[in-house]
Design a protein around this motif. Structure first.
Motif, PDB file in Angstrom:
ATOM      1  N   GLN A   1       0.824  -1.205   0.000  1.00 15.67           N
ATOM      2  CA  GLN A   1       0.000   0.000   0.000  1.00 15.67           C
ATOM      3  C   GLN A   1       0.862   1.260   0.000  1.00 15.67           C
ATOM      4  N   LYS A   2       1.982   1.182   0.733  1.00 15.84           N
ATOM      5  CA  LYS A   2       2.882   2.335   0.849  1.00 15.84           C
ATOM      6  C   LYS A   2       4.326   1.857   0.784  1.00 15.84           C
ATOM      7  N   LEU A   3       5.194   2.798   0.461  1.00 17.73           N
ATOM      8  CA  LEU A   3       6.629   2.529   0.383  1.00 17.73           C
ATOM      9  C   LEU A   3       7.326   3.367   1.448  1.00 17.73           C
ATOM     10  N   PRO A   4       8.204   2.767   2.244  1.00 16.88           N
ATOM     11  CA  PRO A   4       8.920   3.568   3.243  1.00 16.88           C
ATOM     12  C   PRO A   4       9.903   4.529   2.579  1.00 16.88           C
ATOM     13  N   ARG A   5      10.316   5.540   3.337  1.00 15.77           N
ATOM     14  CA  ARG A   5      11.369   6.447   2.859  1.00 15.77           C
ATOM     15  C   ARG A   5      12.666   5.654   2.692  1.00 15.77           C
ATOM     16  N   MET A   6      13.560   6.190   1.877  1.00 16.94           N
ATOM     17  CA  MET A   6      14.816   5.483   1.573  1.00 16.94           C
ATOM     18  C   MET A   6      15.640   5.194   2.829  1.00 16.94           C
ATOM     19  N   ASP A   7      15.653   6.102   3.801  1.00 21.03           N
ATOM     20  CA  ASP A   7      16.424   5.845   5.014  1.00 21.03           C
ATOM     21  C   ASP A   7      15.849   4.658   5.787  1.00 21.03           C
ATOM     22  N   LYS A   8      14.543   4.522   5.752  1.00 22.55           N
ATOM     23  CA  LYS A   8      13.914   3.380   6.427  1.00 22.55           C
ATOM     24  C   LYS A   8      14.166   2.083   5.656  1.00 22.55           C
ATOM     25  N   ILE A   9      14.153   2.159   4.342  1.00 23.01           N
ATOM     26  CA  ILE A   9      14.462   0.979   3.533  1.00 23.01           C
ATOM     27  C   ILE A   9      15.893   0.514   3.831  1.00 23.01           C
ATOM     28  N   GLN A  10      16.827   1.458   3.947  1.00 21.52           N
ATOM     29  CA  GLN A  10      18.211   1.098   4.277  1.00 21.52           C
ATOM     30  C   GLN A  10      18.290   0.457   5.654  1.00 21.52           C
TER      31      GLN A  10
END
Length: 84
Positions: free
Chosen positions: A46-55
């Motif tokens: 449904q949503k994509l985390p911010r890049m810092d959270k993905i890292q």
């Protein structure tokens, strides 16, 4: 690739690596200090985390950020069925 396709791919990869590491959505909630609805949105595409959270998720799972964002697994597409 559209944003919807990226979200779907991320969720497939996230669920795969959670399972591979013996982790569940609740572990993601606890590690990332996010609500269960936020983790659910990530796991369902449904949503994509911010890049810092993905890292941060990648570091936690011991994988590369690209493992979550790219189609490296060649996961089967469940939208079709092969007839025998």
């Amino acid at each position: 690739m559209s944003e919807e396709e990226i979200k779907k791919l991320f969720s497939q990869n996230l669920n795969f690596y959670l399972s591979l590491n013996g982790k569940v959505q609740k572990d993601l909630v606890n590690y990332m200090h996010v609500s269960s609805s936020t983790a659910s949105n990530w796991c369902t595409g449904q949503k994509l985390p911010r890049m810092d959270k993905i890292q941060s998720i990648a570091n936690w799972l011991g994988i590369e950020k690209s493992d979550l964002l790219e189609n490296k697994l060649a996961l089967p597409d469940t939208s079709y069925k092969l007839d025998h």
